[in-house]
Structure formats: C-alpha cells, structure tokens
Design an enzyme around this catalytic site. Structure first.
Site, PDB file in Angstrom:
ATOM      1  N   SER A 169      44.075  30.398  37.052  1.00 49.41           N
ATOM      2  CA  SER A 169      45.304  31.177  36.956  1.00 49.41           C
ATOM      3  C   SER A 169      45.213  32.199  35.822  1.00 49.41           C
ATOM      4  CB  SER A 169      46.481  30.229  36.708  1.00 49.41           C
ATOM      5  OG  SER A 169      47.679  30.958  36.637  1.00 49.41           O
ATOM      6  N   GLY A 173      50.445  32.870  36.876  1.00 52.64           N
ATOM      7  CA  GLY A 173      51.605  32.080  36.459  1.00 52.64           C
ATOM      8  C   GLY A 173      52.905  32.809  36.775  1.00 52.64           C
ATOM      9  N   LEU A 198      52.457  35.708  30.079  1.00 54.53           N
ATOM     10  CA  LEU A 198      53.128  35.409  31.358  1.00 54.53           C
ATOM     11  C   LEU A 198      53.797  36.610  32.015  1.00 54.53           C
ATOM     12  CD1 LEU A 198      54.685  31.864  30.734  1.00 54.53           C
ATOM     13  CD2 LEU A 198      52.645  32.440  32.048  1.00 54.53           C
ATOM     14  N   CYS A 229      50.878  27.346  28.079  1.00 58.91           N
ATOM     15  CA  CYS A 229      50.673  28.749  27.707  1.00 58.91           C
ATOM     16  C   CYS A 229      50.923  28.917  26.212  1.00 58.91           C
ATOM     17  CB  CYS A 229      51.604  29.677  28.491  1.00 58.91           C
ATOM     18  SG  CYS A 229      51.419  31.396  27.951  1.00 58.91           S
ATOM     19  N   GLY A 243      36.596  31.404  27.495  1.00 51.44           N
ATOM     20  CA  GLY A 243      35.188  31.790  27.542  1.00 51.44           C
ATOM     21  C   GLY A 243      34.270  30.671  27.071  1.00 51.44           C
TER      22      GLY A 243
END
Lengths: 312, 253
Positions: free
Chosen positions: A21, A46, A73, A129, A216
């Site tokens: 996502s 999201g 978001l 998040c 990453g």
C-alpha cells in the site's frame, strides 16, 4: 516450477508477492511494465472516509539504503475510491486488498462497512501510519489502541481483516497477540519506521513534515526480526514487508515466518521488482528442491543458547 | 513508459558543474514530448534522479540530458562517458501544451531550469523568444544552443554576462512589445512566481515546469505533490504524472 500459491485468511493467492500500500497507487500505474495479474495481490493506496490532501511537500528524502516519506495519507476518500478507482481493477485476476485508515475506531468501522460487498478480497487495517497527527501509528503502538480499532472493524467487515502493524510498538508480538484475540484474520508488518534527515545548508529537515517513515533495504533486518517474533506469537498468517527487494529477501521473510510478502520501495528503483522477485523465488525453490513455497514458512530454527561457551 | 539500460553516445562538460549526456534510447525518444522527463537509476542509490529532456532527436533515436553535479548521485552520473550504459525510466509525466507551429511563444529559464525549454526553441524557432537567467557568467549554460534556434536574451544577476538583472524586466518588455500566445518557464520558485504574476498581469497564458523531490516517477506513490486551484477547487496533483508542467494560474505556491 515450484508451486508459489499461498492462502491467507481463506483467500487464495497465485503467488505470495503483493504490491505494498502507498507504493502502487490504485493498481494501474505500473501497467506499462507488467500486467496486474502477474502479482499475487495488490494492497491499494490507504483510504480514509474523507478526501485528504496529505502533508505539504517535500515529502521524499533519500537515505542510506532506503528513503523517507511523509505523504500523510493523501487520498481521494472512500466515496471516490469505490466509485472511481476500484471499478478500474474490479474484474482483474489479482487479490485486491483495500487499505483503510481513520481518526477513531468508529471511522475504521464505517470504512469497513462501506467496503461490504465491494470488489475487495481483504481489508488491511492501517494502524501504523507514522505521518498523520490523529490515528495512524497512535493506535498501533498500544494493545488498547489496536484492540479498540480491530474490535470495531470486525463488527462491520464483510471481508477477512489484515492488521498492519507498526515497528514503533514497544513489543510488536504483544500487539499481534492482542489483535488476534480480537478476531484479526492476519497481520502484516512492518510499516515504516519514523526517521529524519536534515539539510546541512538550510539547517532544516529535508521533509516539510520534519519526520517521515523509513522504508527500503535498511528496514529488512528489523522486519525479519519482527516477523520472526510475531509469527512465533500468533497462529494467524503473517504478511512480511520492509525492504524486500529480491527473491532471496522474500525467501528470508518466509523462513522467518511470513506466509506472503509485500514489496514497496523496491518498485521505485526498479519498476519490474515484484515480477523479478517472483521469478527469483521460483528459481530459488527449483535449485533448492522446494516444491511448495508455503513449506518455507517458518522453516528457519534459532540457535540454542550455549551457556558453556561463555565460561572463562 | 520504458525502463531499460541504454548506451551513452556523447558526454559533454558544459562548465559550471553541469554536464550533458546524449543517450541512444529509441523507444523513449519515439514517445517523448517536450517537458517530459526521465528518472535515472544510479548504482548504489535507492531513488532515481528525475532529469528533464533537453533534447529529443527522433531521427537518431537519441535524447539529451543536461545534469547539474550537485549531490552524490548526480556526481556518480557525471563519471559516465560515451559507450557506458545508463538506466533510464521514461518518458515520464505530462509535458508542455504545444500550440501549432507559428504560435508566438516565450521561454523563460533560470539556471539548471533552462534545459527542458530547449526542445520548444527548436519547435517554434522564428516565433520563439528565449529569456535565460543565471547568477553570473560562470553559471551560463546552453545559451548558444538556444541562440541557434531562436531570439535569445541572457540575463545575469551580477551583470557579468548579457543584461544585468533578473529575467522579469526582459519578460515584461517582451510582453509589452509583442503578442505572445504562451509563456513557458522553468527555474527556481521565486522566478516562477514572478513569471506567473507578470503573465497574469498581461493576461498571457503561462505554463510552468516544476521541480519536486519524487520517488516512483509514475504517479503511484504520491510522494511529489503540488497544490493547485482551478475554478475555486483546490486539488493536490502529482508533479511526476499530472506535471511536471502545470498551468501557472492554477499553482498555489
């Protein structure tokens, strides 16, 4: 050719590689490089109840072996998601995962309600998040917060629920156990780890939001450790993510206990990354005599402690 | 969009820490439009470097990339030479609106913002005026390339080359002197704001090419964003996909 199929919460995946996502838009941005059907699944951007502008840019900073993002978001809201985005991929042969985020447990519940009957196979509940002031990782950092969200979502959800966990929790295995006991059907981990970079000349953070989520390859070992801990703490499937960039990384995630992997930041360096990872997993299984990739799940075993060695 | 490794056919040091690469990339070249860009993969770095197209040569199947050596990634790229290969993703983004040849256009470029305007100079030629701004003589790049195609005015902040001052007085003089159908600009934010303000004052359409830190380059991660306002509706748009070129009047700086 190994059998790469897996099943998560009753949902069959043709292969265990899922676009993460926030890295794959609403599913069509990479169509020039490979068809959506090449993937096992796709976790869509999201989505919140209302449209959100996200954080002020710059939102991207490079780091050693990774990157920060502070997107926050940005999304068109659940109405536009259902009306405009989801129909574009509704008929495609790929597992569709809706990713939802709210400011309160009630908002998460409403989002799950809105997704009832929609063309999504799984709901990924983002309680992790790091880039929003309200909600997000604040829910995922404590058992109480996580439970309060999952309880509401499970009351309304028409699809199996995957809870996306944050590495910011003091004990991620404890959070996983708590959401499992509330009826979560699977967990996915890890979301990004909060980080910062500072511009030497301006002496200001590179990100306008000051902080942002690290993703990453730098994240891979942290993710592996947490996937290990969580998969040994719960019975529900674990979807592993965090720096997966190669077939070997994906196999390592399986050995640590994952039943599938998500691929995110690797796409930005190589748009073919997910299909390369699928091919590399296949090749690895073949050269190692593995017929079913699912047999690799949790196949690593820890070293036992050897207290005698420490004797001086 | 394509992503592959392509051979470099020419390297040129433009001075001022800026260099030019020509790359044989027929697929990208055939699809490319002025104002679009590519993302260059640099070995050892997690993010690609977005670089605008300074030249599109369909006959040779070549694109030209003009790059400022201003960080570890672009420094690594500066060591590439003819015969080396380079990892490109592109063409990316939405380029300039292109009125039919014969339209009178003005180009306003600042420093390393000048390269994406060069294909427009080549397209519009006699009906094109370029105004290029730099800090000083040592920073001047591509002025000769522009002058080959169109009327070109160079401005420097310190007056060491061309006209002393910013691009604004030169643009205002041009807008007063002749009818311009559209102004294209690329450069630092203060310059873009000044161009936008002048063009609104003279009721001339302007398109600005923006720079932003980005990741995917294809519109998937919404890492690069610009706030726009059109008809009273504010929208966040993706610099990499919806841009990098936007209508000046729509941009909320």
């Amino acid at each position: 050719m190994a059998d790469l199929s897996v099943t998560i919460a009753g949902v069959p995946f043709k292969n265990p590689v899922i676009a993460a996502s926030g890295c794959f838009g609403f599913g069509l941005e990479y169509e020039d490089f490979f068809p959506l059907e090449a993937l096992g699944g796709v976790s869509l951007k999201g989505t919140t109840l209302e449209a959100r502008a996200g954080n002020r840019p710059p939102r991207i900073a490079e780091t050693p072996a990774g990157m920060l993002n502070s997107v926050g978001l940005q999304n068109p809201g659940i109405d536009a998601f259902l009306r405009e985005e989801l129909p574009k991929i509704a008929g495609r042969d790929v597992v569709r995962i809706a990713n939802i985020a709210g400011r309160s447990p009630a908002e998460y519940r409403e989002l799950a309600e809105r997704l009832r009957g929609a063309a999504v196979d799984l709901i990924e509940v983002n309680i992790s998040c790091p880039n929003v002031r309200e909600g997000g990782a604040a829910f995922g950092a404590t058992c109480e917060g996580a439970v309060s969200v999952v309880r509401e979502v499970k009351k309304a959800a028409g699809q199996p629920v995957v809870v996306k966990l944050t590495p910011a929790a003091a004990d991620i295995a404890e959070i996983a156990r708590a959401v499992e006991s509330e009826g979560a059907d699977a967990v996915s981990l890890i979301n990004t780890l909060l980080g910062m970079r500072i511009d030497l000349e301006s002496r200001r953070p590179v990100l306008r939001n000051n902080f942002g989520g690290l993703s990453g390859p730098a994240l891979l070992p942290v993710a592996l450790r947490m996937v290990w801990q969580v998969s040994h703490a719960v019975k529900i499937p674990v979807i592993g993510m965090g720096g997966v960039s190669s077939g070997r990384d994906a196999v390592e995630m399986f050995l640590a206990g994952a039943s599938a992997v998500q691929v995110g930041a690797a796409l930005f360096r190589d748009p073919f990354a997910p299909v390369k990872i699928i091919g590399e997993m296949n090749a690895w299984c073949d050269t190692h005599g593995v017929e079913y990739v699912r047999d690799l799940r949790g196949a690593a075993s820890l070293w036992e402690d050897d207290p005698d060695w420490r004797l001086l | 969009m394509f992503c592959d490794s392509y051979p470099i056919t020419a390297y040129e040091d433009l001075g001022a820490g800026v260099y030019s690469l020509r790359v044989k990339a027929p697929q990208i070249t055939a699809a490319a439009q002025p104002g679009q860009f590519v993302e260059i993969g640099v070995p050892g770095f997690s993010l690609r470097r977005p670089i605008s197209l300074c030249g599109i040569d369909p006959e040779k199947g070549e694109i030209r990339l003009v790059i400022a050596d201003r960080g570890a990634g672009t420094h690594t790229l500066s060591t590439l030479r003819e015969g080396d290969s380079i990892d490109l993703l592109g063409p990316l983004g939405t380029g300039f609106a292109l009125p039919e040849p014969g339209a009178h256009v003005a180009l306003v470029g600042g420093g390393i913002g000048t390269p994406p305007l060069l294909p427009l100079a080549e397209r519009y030629r006699e009906t094109c005026n370029a105004i290029l701004g730099y800090r000083g003589r040592d920073q001047v790049i591509l002025d000769v390339d522009f002058a080959r195609f169109c009327d070109t005015v160079v401005c420097t902040d310190d007056g060491t080359y061309g006209v002393k001052g910013t691009v604004s007085p030169a643009l205002e003089a041009l807008l007063q002197a002749c009818r311009i159908d559209i102004v294209y600009a690329c450069g630092p934010a203060p310059m873009l704001r000044a161009v936008r303000d002048l063009c609104m004052q003279y009721s001339v359409r302007a398109q600005l090419s923006l720079e932003e830190r980005m990741a995917c380059g294809v519109g998937a991660c919404v890492g690069c964003a610009v706030m726009t306002e059109h008809g009273g509706v504010r929208r966040v748009r993706r610099v990499c996909k919806d841009g990098p070129v936007f209508e000046a009047a729509d941009i909320v700086f």
